[in-house]
Design an enzyme around this catalytic site. Sequence first.
Site, mmCIF file in Angstrom:
data_model
loop_
_atom_site.group_PDB
_atom_site.id
_atom_site.type_symbol
_atom_site.label_atom_id
_atom_site.label_comp_id
_atom_site.label_asym_id
_atom_site.label_seq_id
_atom_site.Cartn_x
_atom_site.Cartn_y
_atom_site.Cartn_z
ATOM 1 C CG HIS A 73 -0.067 -0.079 2.828
ATOM 2 N ND1 HIS A 73 0.336 1.171 2.971
ATOM 3 C CD2 HIS A 73 0.213 -0.934 3.447
ATOM 4 C CE1 HIS A 73 1.047 0.925 4.177
ATOM 5 N NE2 HIS A 73 0.760 -0.498 4.389
ATOM 6 C CD GLU A 110 2.175 -6.014 7.449
ATOM 7 O OE1 GLU A 110 2.216 -7.191 7.244
ATOM 8 O OE2 GLU A 110 2.979 -5.156 7.235
#
Length: 188
Positions: free
Chosen positions: A8, A81
């Site tokens: 990201h 994550e």
Amino acid sequence: MNIVIFRHGQTDWNVEGRLQGSTDIALNLTGKEQAKQLAAKLAHYSFDGIISSDLSRAHETAQLVAAVHGIKVIKDKRLREIELGQAEGKTLKELEIDFGSDPLANYNFPGRESKQSLVIRVNQLVHELAASGLKSVALSSHGGVVWNWLSQFPGTQDIGRVHNTDAFELEYVKGTMIYKSRISNNKN
């Protein structure tokens, strides 16, 4: 199946040096611009699927890439994550206070998800995507996911740090993953 996996764009916690883990932090303005630049770099790919972590920073990055391709983003928690347990939200200085000098040496914080768990969940997703008949997919995820997942494949030992919007290309052929290249190296 061709795979492009990317991290990201930047968040305020990236700037502050805070470990995000699975805490949901949005992109900042720089991160949005990085995601737009990544979308332009990936415009020549013909993705038939874009799958994203359910965390907003990865999902928003994926949406900007998907807009160029005119397809929808599918959220999947398996791209989330790595859980960092008691280290989430802390800076390096705070980690040193809590865990001693060089706390990032092995990332072994109480409550942290194991690398093996992360690799299993991402591999499971990739196998499912390949079995579905997709030919080319983009995976929007996080630095810890990208680095840990890639580290299992030959040719990835020199990847080093995965910066915001770094992207990597792989090919999945008959159950074997082949690392092809680093598409971008943003150093931010």
